[in-house]
Scaffold this motif. Sequence first.
Motif, PDB file in Angstrom:
ATOM      1  N   ALA A   1       0.831  -1.208   0.000  1.00 16.28           N
ATOM      2  CA  ALA A   1       0.000   0.000   0.000  1.00 16.28           C
ATOM      3  C   ALA A   1       0.862   1.254   0.000  1.00 16.28           C
TER       4      ALA A   1
ATOM      5  N   ALA B   1      12.009  -1.096   7.906  1.00 17.83           N
ATOM      6  CA  ALA B   1      12.965  -2.132   7.475  1.00 17.83           C
ATOM      7  C   ALA B   1      13.996  -1.534   6.505  1.00 17.83           C
TER       8      ALA B   1
ATOM      9  N   GLY C   1       7.411  -4.518   2.156  1.00 22.89           N
ATOM     10  CA  GLY C   1       6.721  -4.942   3.372  1.00 22.89           C
ATOM     11  C   GLY C   1       6.543  -6.445   3.436  1.00 22.89           C
TER      12      GLY C   1
ATOM     13  N   PHE D   1       1.211 -12.461  -5.480  1.00 20.90           N
ATOM     14  CA  PHE D   1       0.152 -11.451  -5.376  1.00 20.90           C
ATOM     15  C   PHE D   1      -1.172 -12.106  -5.722  1.00 20.90           C
TER      16      PHE D   1
ATOM     17  N   MET E   1      11.851   4.655  11.754  1.00 16.05           N
ATOM     18  CA  MET E   1      10.629   4.181  12.427  1.00 16.05           C
ATOM     19  C   MET E   1       9.888   5.372  13.015  1.00 16.05           C
TER      20      MET E   1
ATOM     21  N   SER F   1       1.029   1.584   7.521  1.00 18.49           N
ATOM     22  CA  SER F   1       1.903   0.824   8.427  1.00 18.49           C
ATOM     23  C   SER F   1       1.422  -0.607   8.651  1.00 18.49           C
ATOM     24  N   GLY F   2       0.258  -0.958   8.114  1.00 17.64           N
ATOM     25  CA  GLY F   2      -0.299  -2.293   8.368  1.00 17.64           C
ATOM     26  C   GLY F   2      -0.960  -2.381   9.732  1.00 17.64           C
TER      27      GLY F   2
ATOM     28  N   ARG G   1      10.376 -11.900   8.804  1.00 20.33           N
ATOM     29  CA  ARG G   1       9.631 -11.785  10.065  1.00 20.33           C
ATOM     30  C   ARG G   1       8.376 -12.631   9.932  1.00 20.33           C
TER      31      ARG G   1
ATOM     32  N   ARG H   1      -1.373 -11.367   9.582  1.00 19.65           N
ATOM     33  CA  ARG H   1      -2.479 -11.119   8.643  1.00 19.65           C
ATOM     34  C   ARG H   1      -3.339  -9.941   9.083  1.00 19.65           C
TER      35      ARG H   1
ATOM     36  N   ARG I   1      -7.758  -7.912   1.981  1.00 23.03           N
ATOM     37  CA  ARG I   1      -6.365  -7.688   2.391  1.00 23.03           C
ATOM     38  C   ARG I   1      -5.334  -8.152   1.372  1.00 23.03           C
ATOM     39  N   SER I   2      -5.744  -8.766   0.251  1.00 23.17           N
ATOM     40  CA  SER I   2      -4.756  -9.231  -0.736  1.00 23.17           C
ATOM     41  C   SER I   2      -3.915  -8.054  -1.234  1.00 23.17           C
ATOM     42  N   MET I   3      -2.702  -8.382  -1.685  1.00 26.83           N
ATOM     43  CA  MET I   3      -1.760  -7.306  -2.018  1.00 26.83           C
ATOM     44  C   MET I   3      -2.214  -6.448  -3.187  1.00 26.83           C
TER      45      MET I   3
ATOM     46  N   CYS J   1      -4.343  -3.945  -1.706  1.00 23.97           N
ATOM     47  CA  CYS J   1      -3.550  -2.993  -0.912  1.00 23.97           C
ATOM     48  C   CYS J   1      -2.883  -1.971  -1.833  1.00 23.97           C
TER      49      CYS J   1
HETATM   50  C1  LIG Z   1       1.089 -15.356   6.159  1.00 23.92           C
HETATM   51  C2  LIG Z   1       0.403 -14.459   5.190  1.00 23.92           C
HETATM   52  C3  LIG Z   1       0.064 -14.950   3.951  1.00 23.92           C
HETATM   53  C4  LIG Z   1      -0.548 -14.107   3.030  1.00 23.92           C
HETATM   54  N1  LIG Z   1      -0.751 -14.561   1.761  1.00 23.92           N
HETATM   55  C5  LIG Z   1      -1.048 -13.671   0.787  1.00 23.92           C
HETATM   56  C6  LIG Z   1      -0.903 -14.037  -0.574  1.00 23.92           C
HETATM   57  O1  LIG Z   1      -0.515 -15.164  -0.899  1.00 23.92           O
HETATM   58  N2  LIG Z   1      -1.214 -13.105  -1.523  1.00 23.92           N
HETATM   59  C7  LIG Z   1      -1.663 -11.843  -1.186  1.00 23.92           C
HETATM   60  O2  LIG Z   1      -1.931 -11.040  -2.088  1.00 23.92           O
HETATM   61  N3  LIG Z   1      -1.772 -11.466   0.110  1.00 23.92           N
HETATM   62  C8  LIG Z   1      -1.445 -12.329   1.092  1.00 23.92           C
HETATM   63  N4  LIG Z   1      -1.480 -11.960   2.407  1.00 23.92           N
HETATM   64  C9  LIG Z   1      -2.013 -10.608   2.767  1.00 23.92           C
HETATM   65  C10 LIG Z   1      -1.062  -9.495   2.378  1.00 23.92           C
HETATM   66  O3  LIG Z   1       0.247  -9.958   2.388  1.00 23.92           O
HETATM   67  C11 LIG Z   1      -1.145  -8.280   3.288  1.00 23.92           C
HETATM   68  O4  LIG Z   1      -2.481  -7.967   3.608  1.00 23.92           O
HETATM   69  C12 LIG Z   1      -0.481  -7.089   2.594  1.00 23.92           C
HETATM   70  O5  LIG Z   1       0.836  -7.446   2.234  1.00 23.92           O
HETATM   71  C13 LIG Z   1      -0.491  -5.873   3.484  1.00 23.92           C
HETATM   72  O6  LIG Z   1       0.164  -4.814   2.809  1.00 23.92           O
HETATM   73  P1  LIG Z   1       0.330  -3.422   3.533  1.00 23.92           P
HETATM   74  O7  LIG Z   1       1.089  -2.550   2.610  1.00 23.92           O
HETATM   75  O8  LIG Z   1      -0.976  -2.955   4.057  1.00 23.92           O
HETATM   76  O9  LIG Z   1       1.208  -3.753   4.833  1.00 23.92           O
HETATM   77  P2  LIG Z   1       2.669  -4.380   4.941  1.00 23.92           P
HETATM   78  O10 LIG Z   1       3.090  -5.050   3.703  1.00 23.92           O
HETATM   79  O11 LIG Z   1       2.666  -5.172   6.202  1.00 23.92           O
HETATM   80  O12 LIG Z   1       3.592  -3.092   5.090  1.00 23.92           O
HETATM   81  C14 LIG Z   1       3.590  -2.272   6.231  1.00 23.92           C
HETATM   82  C15 LIG Z   1       4.975  -1.664   6.335  1.00 23.92           C
HETATM   83  O13 LIG Z   1       4.955  -0.633   7.315  1.00 23.92           O
HETATM   84  C16 LIG Z   1       6.198  -0.652   8.009  1.00 23.92           C
HETATM   85  N5  LIG Z   1       5.965   0.022   9.283  1.00 23.92           N
HETATM   86  C17 LIG Z   1       5.103  -0.346  10.259  1.00 23.92           C
HETATM   87  N6  LIG Z   1       5.139   0.549  11.268  1.00 23.92           N
HETATM   88  C18 LIG Z   1       6.042   1.494  10.910  1.00 23.92           C
HETATM   89  C19 LIG Z   1       6.516   2.674  11.544  1.00 23.92           C
HETATM   90  N7  LIG Z   1       6.054   3.062  12.754  1.00 23.92           N
HETATM   91  N8  LIG Z   1       7.462   3.413  10.922  1.00 23.92           N
HETATM   92  C20 LIG Z   1       7.947   3.025   9.696  1.00 23.92           C
HETATM   93  N9  LIG Z   1       7.523   1.925   9.055  1.00 23.92           N
HETATM   94  C21 LIG Z   1       6.570   1.168   9.654  1.00 23.92           C
HETATM   95  C22 LIG Z   1       6.501  -2.123   8.135  1.00 23.92           C
HETATM   96  O14 LIG Z   1       7.878  -2.360   8.351  1.00 23.92           O
HETATM   97  C23 LIG Z   1       6.026  -2.678   6.791  1.00 23.92           C
HETATM   98  O15 LIG Z   1       7.056  -2.740   5.831  1.00 23.92           O
HETATM   99  C24 LIG Z   1      -0.874 -12.761   3.378  1.00 23.92           C
HETATM  100  C25 LIG Z   1      -0.545 -12.265   4.631  1.00 23.92           C
HETATM  101  C26 LIG Z   1       0.111 -13.101   5.528  1.00 23.92           C
HETATM  102  C27 LIG Z   1       0.534 -12.552   6.839  1.00 23.92           C
END
Ligand SMILES: Cc1cc2nc3c(=O)[nH]c(=O)nc-3n(C[C@H](O)[C@H](O)[C@H](O)COP(=O)(O)OP(=O)(O)OC[C@H]3O[C@@H](n4cnc5c(N)ncnc54)[C@H](O)[C@@H]3O)c2cc1C
Length: 450
Positions: free
Chosen positions: A31, A52, A57, A66, A136, A170-171, A299, A303, A394-396, A399
């Motif tokens: 995202a 990181a 992420g 994806f 961070m 930030s998730g 890490r 989810r 929640r799929s990427m 996002c």
């Molecule tokens: C085990 C598992 C399997 C999954 N399988 C799939 C799949 O096969 N296909 C699919 O499409 N989706 C899958 N998903 C769902 C999907 O991966 C997530 O919903 C999606 O990646 C979330 O993206 P995001 O950008 O919202 O958050 P994230 O990718 O989690 O990114 C958040 C980022 O914010 C950073 N961050 C957090 N707090 C701070 C801070 N205070 N300061 C600076 N940086 C910070 C973190 O380091 C991280 O890099 C899966 C999820 C999990 C956990």
Amino acid sequence: MSHPEPLTTTEAASVPLLWHGDVVVVGGGSAGCAAAVAAARAGARTLLVEAAGFLGGTGSAVLDTFYGFYAPGRSDRVVEGIGWELCRRLLSWDQAFERPNTYGAGTGVTYEPEALKLAWDELTEEASVETLLHCMVSRVVMDEERITEVIAETRAGSGRIRAKVFIDASGDAELAWRAGAAVERPGGERRVQPLTATFRLGNVDVTATPPGELHRLMRAAAESGDFALPRTEGSAHRTVLPGVVHTNMTRVNGVNPLDPWELSAAERLGRRQVHEYTRFLRSRVPGYADSYLLGVSTRIGVRESRRLVGRYVLTRDDVLSARRFDDDVAQCGAPIEDHAGGSSTIWQYVGGDGDPTGMTYGVPYRSLLPEEVSGLLVAGRCLSATHDAHASVRSMAQCMAMGQAAGAAAAIAVSAGRPPAEIDVAELRTALMDGGALLDSPSRPRTREP
Ligand SMILES: Cc1cc2nc3c(=O)[nH]c(=O)nc-3n(C[C@H](O)[C@H](O)[C@H](O)COP(=O)(O)OP(=O)(O)OC[C@H]3O[C@@H](n4cnc5c(N)ncnc54)[C@H](O)[C@@H]3O)c2cc1C
């Protein structure tokens, strides 16, 4: 743990100014990267802050496929825009390929995670996004209900970052929570999905055991008492690298990922499970006898954790009834995939809970907007949605689509001199479609998976 009080401008003034500009995106996952690219392409001076040392992420640290670009039962895409540009780049490098999902979640795009990090580096650099890694965000600074600055921790100490609009990608809804917006979080009766440490094995003949047979062997191994396998299904699929499989099998249940002690214990337990599943695969599954553990996810995969309770809360009914909204900024055809605890996973499809229909629902702009805090947008897995709706959206790919929407909205807010909640949503939707986003894809008759 206690809610951290935001700082006032006066309290924060002694912290040195590290950066100031138009838009700050916190979190460089699917995202956040898409948000930063969208905002910068629209002309906003944009900073992307990531804790990181790499972008992507969860997509880079835990996963390799994806989902969400395709709805189950449909061969045309339901998400394009920046997310699909990323895929095109990976496909052109031969660092990705399309493959059907093991369970029918629609066609996925399997990529090499190291290439993903590079592709995001390139896309953000080409858009002139400024990026701080190993940085961070720890506090927010508020002027009444408006977020004006954040405090970031770096190897050089604390720094103040000022912008006109902030995007929480930030998730964990870190900014929304720290700024005092309403959030839903784990604890008490509130269920969250289990955590999973993924791993990759080398020197595997993945064609030797089809998924159904793998699951039968898992059940037999668990029932025999010889192996401690908390989940007796899951995926072990081929990757871009010859002889290498990526798995999604382990399951750490009942953890609050926002509790530092529980998260630490979950990392250790997930790692132990990885070694147990590896022992099982090597000793019981044809094709794995001479395999070796190449690596465990950087890490443990989280989810679900804390989410915004925003101007609109996307619900299970919205998902299952394929609802559309006037302010849709993304669409989703992914089923509700609830890992629910226990050893199985529950699947329910958009437009009905039986077979895949190929239908999609809309993600409204209001589900990215907090009620109580101004100058803030939320994108990605911490959007405003219920547990069930989140298990679909929640799929990427979604996002990335939400990220693109938040970034484009932030740039419009900056140039209009208005808070994100007061921009013209029709203008936003036009900007998104001009940027390649797919917003109104009609339901199609069922088609076969390619
Ligand atoms: C085990 C598992 C399997 C999954 N399988 C799939 C799949 O096969 N296909 C699919 O499409 N989706 C899958 N998903 C769902 C999907 O991966 C997530 O919903 C999606 O990646 C979330 O993206 P995001 O950008 O919202 O958050 P994230 O990718 O989690 O990114 C958040 C980022 O914010 C950073 N961050 C957090 N707090 C701070 C801070 N205070 N300061 C600076 N940086 C910070 C973190 O380091 C991280 O890099 C899966 C999820 C999990 C956990």
